[in-house]
Design an enzyme around this catalytic site. Structure first.
Site, mmCIF file in Angstrom:
data_model
loop_
_atom_site.group_PDB
_atom_site.id
_atom_site.type_symbol
_atom_site.label_atom_id
_atom_site.label_comp_id
_atom_site.label_asym_id
_atom_site.label_seq_id
_atom_site.Cartn_x
_atom_site.Cartn_y
_atom_site.Cartn_z
ATOM 1 N N PRO A 131 0.809 -1.205 0.000
ATOM 2 C CA PRO A 131 0.000 0.000 0.000
ATOM 3 C C PRO A 131 0.844 1.257 0.000
ATOM 4 O O PRO A 131 1.822 1.360 0.725
ATOM 5 C CB PRO A 131 -0.758 -0.089 1.316
ATOM 6 N N GLU A 132 0.422 2.183 -0.800
ATOM 7 C CA GLU A 132 0.997 3.520 -0.787
ATOM 8 C C GLU A 132 -0.034 4.422 -0.114
ATOM 9 O O GLU A 132 -1.053 3.933 0.383
ATOM 10 C CB GLU A 132 1.319 3.951 -2.220
#
Length: 293
Positions: free
Chosen positions: A2-3
């Site tokens: 995840p960013e």
DNA sequence: CCGCGGGCCTGAGAGC
DNA sequence: TGCTCTCAGGCCCGCG
């Protein structure tokens, strides 16, 4: 995994289940993730109320009534899901409250809100840590972080300043969490394409020390903000692991212009280029060699 | 100090 | 079908 947009999506999904609710029962189903769990992790959390759930870069921070903060990171493959007493949020997919915990379900929070929050992380690059609120500033994971890209302390001036004198590529510089905090491989590629800047360009060429930031830097800042905001609206990007806390997929991957699109036509109006994949500092970079200069 | 490569883990997909 | 290889959204550490 995840960013920033995925982590923000997770935060928004967890908030209704956790904010203002008490941790009734906490279960760590193995001794460690990336790091060992803190001593008496489950015991220290049980009984605390979550007074707020925040995000800094790719980190989630749950404020606890004890005065501690629960710092959580999803690593590459971490995800949370929220289930309501005995029912799976997406029928047919998740069944924890009724049966066995699923594979790689490492942490379970039973909340006084009636929700169960489950942390799943196959690769175990994620972690959870307890920090006294007063020592948040010195927390080694948080202290070095640069500005939040969606905050007002991130602008062309500050970006130009941190890129000045950098010998690396623009791609590597933007992936550096000290320069701007929260971008990863996908959104760096997407922001660079939208600002028509080559990932191979030397980072320092964006900084014009005498006259301040130039138009390229401004357009890069705008592109970063735009892409992140659009991705958050879409619930993040689901390539492999990312899910919203309901189990639904994010759908920003349908808006990718370069990421994972090697060989396809560039979507920039009037551009006849084809998207290319190269490797920079060990990671894939996708870009259009024609319109990104 | 800076930049790079390796390593941490597991799983998915490609190719044979 | 099953093996082996490569690659994956992050981050830290040690090396030159």
């Amino acid at each position: 995994m995840p960013e920033l947009p995925e982590v923000e999506t997770v935060r928004r999904g967890l908030a209704p289940a956790m904010e203002g609710a008490r941790l009734v029962k906490v279960e760590a189903r193995r001794p460690d993730l990336r790091f060992p769990f803190p001593k008496d992790f489950a015991k220290r959390l049980a009984g605390q109320t979550v007074t707020g759930l925040g995000r800094r870069a790719k980190y989630l921070l749950a404020d606890l009534s004890s005065g501690e903060v629960l710092l959580m990171h999803l690593g590459m493959s971490g995800s949370f899901r929220v289930e309501k007493s005995g029912e799976s949020a997406t029928p047919g997919e998740f069944h924890y409250p009724r049966g066995e915990a699923g594979k790689h379900d490492h942490v379970i929070f039973r909340m006084s809100s009636g929700y169960t929050v489950i942390f799943n992380d196959p690769r175990r690059f994620g972690f959870m840590k307890l920090i006294p609120r007063g020592r948040l500033e010195e927390e080694p994971h948080l202290a070095p972080l640069g500005p939040e890209p969606l905050g007002n302390r991130f602008d062309a001036e500050t970006l130009a300043q941190s890129l000045a004198g950098k010998k690396t590529s623009l791609k590597a510089a933007l992936s550096d969490q000290k320069v701007v905090a929260g971008l990863g491989n996908i959104y760096v590629c997407e922001a660079l394409h939208r600002s028509h800047l080559s990932p191979k360009r030397k980072a320092s060429t964006l900084a014009d020390r005498k006259s301040g930031p130039n138009d390229m830097t401004r357009s890069l800042v705008d592109a970063i903000r735009f892409v992140l905001n659009e991705a958050i609206k879409a619930g993040g990007s689901s390539l492999r692991d990312h899910r919203q806390t309901t189990g639904e997929l994010g759908y920003f991957q349908h808006h990718f212009r370069v990421y994972d699109r090697e060989g396809t036509n560039c979507t920039t109006p009037g551009c006849k280029g084809k998207i290319k994949r190269i490797v920079q500092t060990g990671r894939s970079t996708f870009y259009c060699p024609v319109c990104q200069r």
